[in-house]
Enzyme design. Structure first.
Site, short mmCIF file in Angstrom:
data_model
loop_
_atom_site.label_atom_id
_atom_site.label_comp_id
_atom_site.label_asym_id
_atom_site.label_seq_id
_atom_site.Cartn_x
_atom_site.Cartn_y
_atom_site.Cartn_z
CG PHE A 1 1.68 -23.24 35.65
CD1 PHE A 1 1.38 -22.53 33.80
CD2 PHE A 1 1.90 -24.02 35.05
CE1 PHE A 1 1.44 -22.62 32.93
CE2 PHE A 1 2.43 -24.78 34.05
CZ PHE A 1 1.75 -24.00 33.01
CG ASP B 1 9.90 -20.63 44.03
OD1 ASP B 1 7.85 -19.65 43.63
OD2 ASP B 1 10.12 -20.65 43.20
CB SER C 1 8.16 -14.58 42.32
OG SER C 1 8.60 -15.63 40.73
CG ASP D 1 9.88 -18.15 38.84
OD1 ASP D 1 10.97 -18.76 39.50
OD2 ASP D 1 9.24 -17.31 39.38
#
Length: 239
Positions: free
Chosen positions: A155, A183, A9, A36
């Protein structure tokens, strides 16, 4: 058949050195980059938008692009946004390879899947921790991937939620050929839980980008997933 895929990520990367950071994780064995996208409405945080994806696509070409010698990767765009339908075309135009929308963000998930696929990219659907997995059962036959969140979206750096693993197991039992992604909070300590449940696409942020030896972390996670898929007879024979 499915294969183990590690998708670092970029939310955990150093944004001042994003190109270099992405090249490093790709060279360490990552096939995908997990991007993201948060709009401050569907989730309370704001991250990045189409201009960043467009610029990153120039720095990281698509797999199969023979005109560039730069490290290449698949762009896995996780759309934590309200009204995801409005964003399909712009993200396709700017380099997305997969558009993952949240089940909770749309009134007609099947129509959204059809829209995404009509644009020539992969369609995926994510569910939050509080959303029951059975909402995906009718949709899954039309999906390229299902994403089970193992933290509350919004977050990075949160703690892995092992109680989400029964959702993964239920999806794998019903849809053995489906890419199933997890995830949130994934790393060396938590990957055995995800692999055993049947996940094959692993999003990892801090555990990869902050690692002293990124190749070691990526290989360890991939090996865990590969071993479990092989034991189930689901491993892609090309692996």
């Amino acid at each position: 058949m499915v294969k183990p895929i590690i998708a670092p990520s970029i939310l955990a990367s150093d944004f001042a050195n994003l190109e270099c950071g992405c090249h490093r994780v790709i060279n360490a064995g990552a096939e995908w980059l997990h991007i993201d996208v948060m709009d401050g409405h569907f989730v309370p945080n704001i991250t990045l938008g189409p201009p960043i994806v467009k610029s990153l696509r120039k720095a990281v070409p698509r797999v199969g692009d023979k005109e560039s010698d730069k490290p290449k990767a698949f762009f896995d765009c996780h759309m934590m946004v309200a009204e995801p339908e409005k964003w399909v075309d712009v993200f396709v135009e700017n380099g997305a390879d997969q558009f993952t929308f949240h089940y909770e963000a749309t009134k007609n998930p099947l129509e959204l899947v059809k829209l995404i696929k009509s644009r020539g990219i992969r369609a995926a659907c994510a569910i939050k921790p509080d959303t029951p997995v059975d909402v995906l059962f009718e949709l899954a036959p039309y999906l390229d991937m299902a994403l089970v969140m193992t933290v509350e979206p919004g977050f990075g750096g949160q703690k892995f939620m092992p109680d989400m693993m029964p959702k993964v197991a239920a999806l794998r039992e019903k849809f053995p050929q489906l890419d199933i992604q997890v995830d949130g909070g994934l790393g060396k300590e938590t990957i055995p839980h995800a692999a055993k449940a049947g996940a094959n696409v692993i999003v990892a942020g801090t555990s990869v980008f902050a690692a002293a030896d990124q190749k070691d972390v990526i290989s360890y996670m991939k090996d865990n997933v590969r071993d479990e898929l092989r034991s189930r007879g689901l491993l892609d024979i090309d692996m």
